[in-house]
Design an enzyme around this catalytic site. Structure first.
Site, mmCIF file in Angstrom:
data_model
loop_
_atom_site.group_PDB
_atom_site.id
_atom_site.type_symbol
_atom_site.label_atom_id
_atom_site.label_comp_id
_atom_site.label_asym_id
_atom_site.label_seq_id
_atom_site.Cartn_x
_atom_site.Cartn_y
_atom_site.Cartn_z
ATOM 1 N N ARG A 162 17.555 34.759 -19.050
ATOM 2 C CA ARG A 162 17.780 35.817 -18.044
ATOM 3 C C ARG A 162 18.498 35.293 -16.800
ATOM 4 O O ARG A 162 18.224 35.743 -15.690
ATOM 5 C CB ARG A 162 16.463 36.496 -17.636
ATOM 6 C CG ARG A 162 15.707 37.132 -18.762
ATOM 7 C CD ARG A 162 16.414 38.323 -19.390
ATOM 8 N NE ARG A 162 15.712 38.732 -20.580
ATOM 9 C CZ ARG A 162 16.027 38.317 -21.821
ATOM 10 N NH1 ARG A 162 17.057 37.520 -22.031
ATOM 11 N NH2 ARG A 162 15.336 38.729 -22.857
ATOM 12 N N SER A 212 10.689 44.999 -19.031
ATOM 13 C CA SER A 212 9.731 43.940 -18.697
ATOM 14 C C SER A 212 9.870 43.567 -17.232
ATOM 15 O O SER A 212 10.954 43.217 -16.774
ATOM 16 C CB SER A 212 9.999 42.698 -19.548
ATOM 17 O OG SER A 212 9.730 42.996 -20.889
ATOM 18 N N GLU A 282 11.274 39.479 -13.347
ATOM 19 C CA GLU A 282 12.617 39.568 -13.942
ATOM 20 C C GLU A 282 13.394 40.661 -13.200
ATOM 21 O O GLU A 282 14.602 40.577 -13.040
ATOM 22 C CB GLU A 282 12.461 39.932 -15.427
ATOM 23 C CG GLU A 282 13.765 40.035 -16.175
ATOM 24 C CD GLU A 282 13.566 40.240 -17.674
ATOM 25 O OE1 GLU A 282 12.631 39.661 -18.269
ATOM 26 O OE2 GLU A 282 14.354 41.004 -18.254
HETATM 27 C C1 LIG Z 1 13.220 50.639 -20.941
HETATM 28 C C2 LIG Z 1 13.894 49.331 -20.605
HETATM 29 C C3 LIG Z 1 13.949 48.338 -21.573
HETATM 30 C C4 LIG Z 1 14.572 47.112 -21.291
HETATM 31 N N1 LIG Z 1 14.627 46.167 -22.272
HETATM 32 C C5 LIG Z 1 15.266 44.999 -22.026
HETATM 33 C C6 LIG Z 1 15.359 44.004 -23.050
HETATM 34 O O1 LIG Z 1 14.908 44.153 -24.178
HETATM 35 N N2 LIG Z 1 15.999 42.843 -22.744
HETATM 36 C C7 LIG Z 1 16.537 42.614 -21.512
HETATM 37 O O2 LIG Z 1 17.135 41.544 -21.310
HETATM 38 N N3 LIG Z 1 16.454 43.543 -20.531
HETATM 39 C C8 LIG Z 1 15.839 44.721 -20.759
HETATM 40 N N4 LIG Z 1 15.744 45.663 -19.771
HETATM 41 C C9 LIG Z 1 16.267 45.346 -18.419
HETATM 42 C C10 LIG Z 1 17.722 45.780 -18.188
HETATM 43 O O3 LIG Z 1 18.080 46.833 -19.035
HETATM 44 C C11 LIG Z 1 18.690 44.602 -18.383
HETATM 45 O O4 LIG Z 1 18.404 43.563 -17.484
HETATM 46 C C12 LIG Z 1 20.141 45.057 -18.189
HETATM 47 O O5 LIG Z 1 21.003 44.075 -18.730
HETATM 48 C C13 LIG Z 1 20.513 45.307 -16.733
HETATM 49 O O6 LIG Z 1 21.805 45.885 -16.704
HETATM 50 P P1 LIG Z 1 22.186 46.928 -15.564
HETATM 51 O O7 LIG Z 1 23.628 47.256 -15.729
HETATM 52 O O8 LIG Z 1 21.266 48.064 -15.556
HETATM 53 O O9 LIG Z 1 22.002 46.006 -14.291
HETATM 54 P P2 LIG Z 1 21.316 46.390 -12.886
HETATM 55 O O10 LIG Z 1 19.905 46.744 -13.110
HETATM 56 O O11 LIG Z 1 22.164 47.359 -12.168
HETATM 57 O O12 LIG Z 1 21.400 44.980 -12.150
HETATM 58 C C14 LIG Z 1 20.670 43.868 -12.638
HETATM 59 C C15 LIG Z 1 21.264 42.601 -12.013
HETATM 60 O O13 LIG Z 1 22.605 42.442 -12.475
HETATM 61 C C16 LIG Z 1 23.501 42.443 -11.355
HETATM 62 N N5 LIG Z 1 24.717 43.173 -11.784
HETATM 63 C C17 LIG Z 1 24.805 44.416 -12.304
HETATM 64 N N6 LIG Z 1 26.086 44.698 -12.601
HETATM 65 C C18 LIG Z 1 26.811 43.609 -12.240
HETATM 66 C C19 LIG Z 1 28.192 43.277 -12.277
HETATM 67 N N7 LIG Z 1 29.132 44.107 -12.745
HETATM 68 N N8 LIG Z 1 28.569 42.063 -11.814
HETATM 69 C C20 LIG Z 1 27.665 41.171 -11.316
HETATM 70 N N9 LIG Z 1 26.339 41.429 -11.243
HETATM 71 C C21 LIG Z 1 25.935 42.642 -11.711
HETATM 72 C C22 LIG Z 1 22.764 43.113 -10.203
HETATM 73 O O14 LIG Z 1 23.239 42.642 -8.963
HETATM 74 C C23 LIG Z 1 21.329 42.660 -10.483
HETATM 75 O O15 LIG Z 1 21.125 41.355 -10.006
HETATM 76 C C24 LIG Z 1 15.142 46.891 -20.018
HETATM 77 C C25 LIG Z 1 15.083 47.906 -19.049
HETATM 78 C C26 LIG Z 1 14.469 49.116 -19.344
HETATM 79 C C27 LIG Z 1 14.445 50.196 -18.288
#
Ligand SMILES: Cc1cc2nc3c(=O)[nH]c(=O)nc-3n(C[C@H](O)[C@H](O)[C@H](O)COP(=O)(O)OP(=O)(O)OC[C@H]3O[C@@H](n4cnc5c(N)ncnc54)[C@H](O)[C@@H]3O)c2cc1C
Length: 290
Positions: A162, A212, A282
């Protein structure tokens, strides 16, 4: 690109909580990102990047700077025909996974059901069921604080569990992924379906969450520890530790971000005092003073 003022971040996070961003830039193109960074620099503002908002907890007081939103950034998938997909940061990860499966490209199918954007997934090195972004990522292209653009190869990114060391304070614009073609699209779509069913069975997907909340401590599982400490169902305000999966904290009933934050702190404290293990969140915090 228009930079908006006082935008509610509730609508941009999967938790559906949090206050306003003082400034908000919805970036569609890399030029927009450049303009947003210049705006922050010219106005002496701090900035935070968000993607799909599925791993974020935004303070109820909001964020007193510029939010650079990449949810709609570079929404393209280019199929090079050489087992490589080039993809913009704003592509929904689930759409990329489905596209790959449909085109007999294997390596991402187990990540079906992870919400959020591809940019966010690169930053988080998202993963599930023994597949992580780092397993398929070939290169990642990002904008630096000064507006310059860099492309790094996988080994240069410093991927870990992560985390992606080289992407700290960077804005991911696009990435290239290298797949195998050892499975038919039918096989990949079947795996994807099974994964989605497993998630539905094991995870509380009926209420807003960030997935998580805590990272997996070495040699253990956060959910198991939380459950052992008797915290399943424990609630503060509208936030509750899921009874289905103890590593999920749900916005059960109009929770505020403070409810969720306080519950996270409570869980950390209890698990530490009962097991000696310090859980590390996380979920990423925005607008909290720590
Ligand atoms: C129901 C549910 C299930 C999930 N299951 C998993 C799983 O199985 N495995 C897992 O790893 N995660 C899981 N997650 C967490 C999440 O979906 C992941 O971490 C996902 O990759 C985050 O992407 P996001 O675009 O929503 O990022 P955000 O939530 O918008 O941001 C997360 C981080 O990434 C950074 N970020 C976002 N976009 C960019 C960009 N373009 N450039 C640089 N930094 C950026 C942000 O600054 C922040 O630090 C889950 C979440 C939910 C709600």
């Amino acid at each position: 690109m228009v930079i908006n003022k006082n935008v509610s971040l509730k609508d941009y996070t999967s938790y559906k909580t949090g206050g306003n961003a003082l400034y908000f830039a919805d970036c569609i193109s890399s030029d927009d990102v450049y303009y947003a960074l210049k705006f922050a620099c010219d106005n002496n503002l701090s900035y935070e990047v968000i993607g799909g908002g599925s791993n974020l907890l935004v303070s109820d007081d909001g964020y007193n700077g510029l939010i650079v939103c990449t949810k709609n950034l570079n929404r393209y998938i280019i199929n090079t025909g050489k087992n490589i997909l080039k993809c913009g940061a704003g592509i929904v990860l689930a759409d990329l996974v489905l596209y790959a499966c449909n085109h007999s490209l294997s390596g991402m199918e187990a990540m079906a059901g992870i919400p959020g954007s591809t940019g966010g997934a690169c930053k988080m090195n998202a993963g599930a069921f023994n597949q992580e972004i780092k397993d398929t990522l070939l290169t990642v292209t990002f904008m630096n604080k000064d507006g310059s653009i860099t492309t790094l190869e996988n080994q240069e990114v410093g991927f870990g569990y992560r985390k992606s060391e080289a992407l700290k304070d960077k804005i991911v614009l696009s990435a290239e992924f290298l797949y195998k073609n050892d499975k038919t699209s039918e096989e990949l779509l079947n795996i994807r379906k099974e994964i989605l069913e497993k998630r539905k069975e094991k995870q509380p997907l009926h209420k807003p969450s960030c997935g998580s909340v805590f990272k997996r401590p070495e040699g253990n599982y956060a959910g198991t520890l939380i459950e052992k400490c008797g915290l399943k169902g424990y609630s503060i305000g509208g936030a509750v530790v899921s009874t289905k999966h103890a590593n999920f904290i749900l916005n059960e009933n109009n929770a505020t971000s403070s409810d969720i934050y306080n519950l996270i702190q409570h869980v950390i404290k209890e698990v530490k005092s009962q097991t000696g293990i310090t859980l590390e969140p996380e979920v990423r915090l925005i607008g909290f003073n720590n």
